[in-house]
Structures are given as structure tokens and as C-alpha cells.
Design a protein around this motif. Structure first.
Motif, PDB file in Angstrom:
ATOM      1  N   GLN A   1     -13.127  -7.328 -16.593  1.00  0.00           N
ATOM      2  CA  GLN A   1     -12.614  -8.572 -16.027  1.00  0.00           C
ATOM      3  C   GLN A   1     -11.269  -8.331 -15.355  1.00  0.00           C
ATOM      4  N   VAL A   2     -11.046  -9.098 -14.326  1.00  0.00           N
ATOM      5  CA  VAL A   2      -9.773  -9.069 -13.611  1.00  0.00           C
ATOM      6  C   VAL A   2      -9.211 -10.481 -13.611  1.00  0.00           C
ATOM      7  N   GLN A   3      -7.962 -10.602 -14.002  1.00  0.00           N
ATOM      8  CA  GLN A   3      -7.312 -11.903 -13.985  1.00  0.00           C
ATOM      9  C   GLN A   3      -6.338 -11.937 -12.809  1.00  0.00           C
TER      10      GLN A   3
ATOM     11  N   ARG B   1      -8.908  -5.190 -15.644  1.00  0.00           N
ATOM     12  CA  ARG B   1      -9.559  -4.004 -15.102  1.00  0.00           C
ATOM     13  C   ARG B   1      -9.320  -3.898 -13.594  1.00  0.00           C
ATOM     14  N   THR B   2      -8.042  -3.810 -13.241  1.00  0.00           N
ATOM     15  CA  THR B   2      -7.679  -3.823 -11.820  1.00  0.00           C
ATOM     16  C   THR B   2      -8.186  -2.596 -11.070  1.00  0.00           C
ATOM     17  N   PHE B   3      -8.444  -1.495 -11.799  1.00  0.00           N
ATOM     18  CA  PHE B   3      -8.911  -0.278 -11.137  1.00  0.00           C
ATOM     19  C   PHE B   3     -10.288  -0.488 -10.518  1.00  0.00           C
ATOM     20  N   SER B   4     -11.000  -1.522 -10.966  1.00  0.00           N
ATOM     21  CA  SER B   4     -12.332  -1.784 -10.439  1.00  0.00           C
ATOM     22  C   SER B   4     -12.295  -2.552  -9.122  1.00  0.00           C
ATOM     23  N   SER B   5     -11.129  -3.036  -8.734  1.00  0.00           N
ATOM     24  CA  SER B   5     -11.027  -3.829  -7.511  1.00  0.00           C
ATOM     25  C   SER B   5     -10.868  -2.922  -6.300  1.00  0.00           C
TER      26      SER B   5
ATOM     27  N   LYS C   1       2.590  -2.486  -8.698  1.00  0.00           N
ATOM     28  CA  LYS C   1       2.747  -3.766  -9.396  1.00  0.00           C
ATOM     29  C   LYS C   1       1.430  -4.529  -9.494  1.00  0.00           C
ATOM     30  N   ASN C   2       0.366  -3.962  -8.941  1.00  0.00           N
ATOM     31  CA  ASN C   2      -0.937  -4.659  -8.920  1.00  0.00           C
ATOM     32  C   ASN C   2      -0.781  -6.067  -8.343  1.00  0.00           C
ATOM     33  N   THR C   3      -0.052  -6.157  -7.266  1.00  0.00           N
ATOM     34  CA  THR C   3       0.252  -7.448  -6.670  1.00  0.00           C
ATOM     35  C   THR C   3      -0.054  -7.432  -5.177  1.00  0.00           C
ATOM     36  N   VAL C   4      -0.636  -8.512  -4.717  1.00  0.00           N
ATOM     37  CA  VAL C   4      -0.930  -8.695  -3.300  1.00  0.00           C
ATOM     38  C   VAL C   4      -0.102  -9.878  -2.802  1.00  0.00           C
ATOM     39  N   TYR C   5       0.371  -9.765  -1.584  1.00  0.00           N
ATOM     40  CA  TYR C   5       1.223 -10.800  -1.004  1.00  0.00           C
ATOM     41  C   TYR C   5       0.585 -11.355   0.266  1.00  0.00           C
TER      42      TYR C   5
ATOM     43  N   TYR D   1      -6.162 -19.497  -2.459  1.00  0.00           N
ATOM     44  CA  TYR D   1      -6.744 -18.770  -3.579  1.00  0.00           C
ATOM     45  C   TYR D   1      -6.699 -17.271  -3.312  1.00  0.00           C
ATOM     46  N   CYS D   2      -6.393 -16.538  -4.361  1.00  0.00           N
ATOM     47  CA  CYS D   2      -6.483 -15.087  -4.341  1.00  0.00           C
ATOM     48  C   CYS D   2      -7.823 -14.692  -4.945  1.00  0.00           C
ATOM     49  N   ALA D   3      -8.421 -13.641  -4.415  1.00  0.00           N
ATOM     50  CA  ALA D   3      -9.712 -13.184  -4.919  1.00  0.00           C
ATOM     51  C   ALA D   3      -9.760 -11.667  -4.919  1.00  0.00           C
ATOM     52  N   ALA D   4     -10.570 -11.125  -5.829  1.00  0.00           N
ATOM     53  CA  ALA D   4     -10.718  -9.682  -5.942  1.00  0.00           C
ATOM     54  C   ALA D   4     -12.190  -9.317  -5.910  1.00  0.00           C
ATOM     55  N   SER D   5     -12.470  -8.186  -5.286  1.00  0.00           N
ATOM     56  CA  SER D   5     -13.850  -7.725  -5.179  1.00  0.00           C
ATOM     57  C   SER D   5     -13.953  -6.256  -5.532  1.00  0.00           C
TER      58      SER D   5
END
Length: 123
Positions: free
Chosen positions: A1-3, A27-31, A76-80, A95-99
């Protein structure tokens, strides 16, 4: 999961700027791709911009090209989303989204979504 947690929304006058942030955890490595979407009152949610975690390739909807810039800070695992020259028609919940996929504007290609942050641009 990614939050995903968005921040940075607010009220701004036309012509002003805002910077949205999206902090990812879990699980940010999966994005593979991170995207920004928006939904204005009474309208469907639409694609705004996307970026690849690796390589940094970016994609924009035509209506924001030259005004918005998407960027990422891998450490920082951050998108702007830097939004300049804002217009009243930019008013929406963003909205922010991850794939996990190499997607662009296709909403159903994103598996994880944030709660959204309100951006209001006054004329």
C-alpha cells in the motif's frame, strides 16, 4: 500500500501562485508514476500532470502547460505541483495519485489516491 497526503492548497487571487505537495509513504518503491488530477464543482475529475519517479519525464494537460510544473524529490518521497498564473478556472480539489505502471492521463491506471486539497482562485 501507498499512502498519499496532499498539502498546500488555499485561496489565491487570479495571477497568483501556489505550490502543492504530495508526501508518499508505505511501499513507495512500487510506484512508477505520480500524477496530479483535479475536480471542479459539477465536473468530472481530470488529469493535470504526471511525472516518472525514475528519469523525471513529465506530462501535462494542454490547459496548464507553461503555467504548472510538476517535480519530485526522491529522497523525500514527495511530489510537487508548482502552479503559476492561476486562473479562476483552475479552482478545484486537487488530488495526488500513484501508479505502479507507466501511465499518463488515464485515471484508472492509478492505484492509490490522496484525499485532495482545495484550490480556490478568485477573480
Amino acid at each position: 500500500q501507498v499512502q498519499l497526503v496532499e498539502s498546500g492548497g488555499g485561496l489565491v487571487q487570479a495571477g497568483g501562485s501556489l505550490r502543492l505537495s504530495c508526501a508518499a509513504s508505505g511501499r513507495t518503491f512500487s510506484s512508477v508514476t505520480m500524477g496530479w488530477f483535479r475536480q471542479a464543482p459539477g465536473k468530472e475529475r481530470e488529469f493535470v500532470a504526471a511525472i516518472r519517479w525514475s528519469g523525471g519525464s513529465t506530462f501535462y494537460v494542454d490547459s496548464v502547460k507553461g503555467r504548472f510544473t510538476i517535480s519530485r524529490d526522491n529522497a523525500k518521497n514527495t511530489v510537487y505541483l508548482q502552479m503559476n498564473s492561476l486562473k479562476p478556472e483552475d479552482t478545484a480539489v486537487y488530488y495526488c495519485a500513484a501508479s505502479r505502471l507507466l501511465v499518463g492521463s488515464r485515471q484508472n491506471g492509478y492505484q492509490y489516491w490522496g484525499q485532495g486539497t482545495q484550490v480556490t482562485v478568485s477573480s
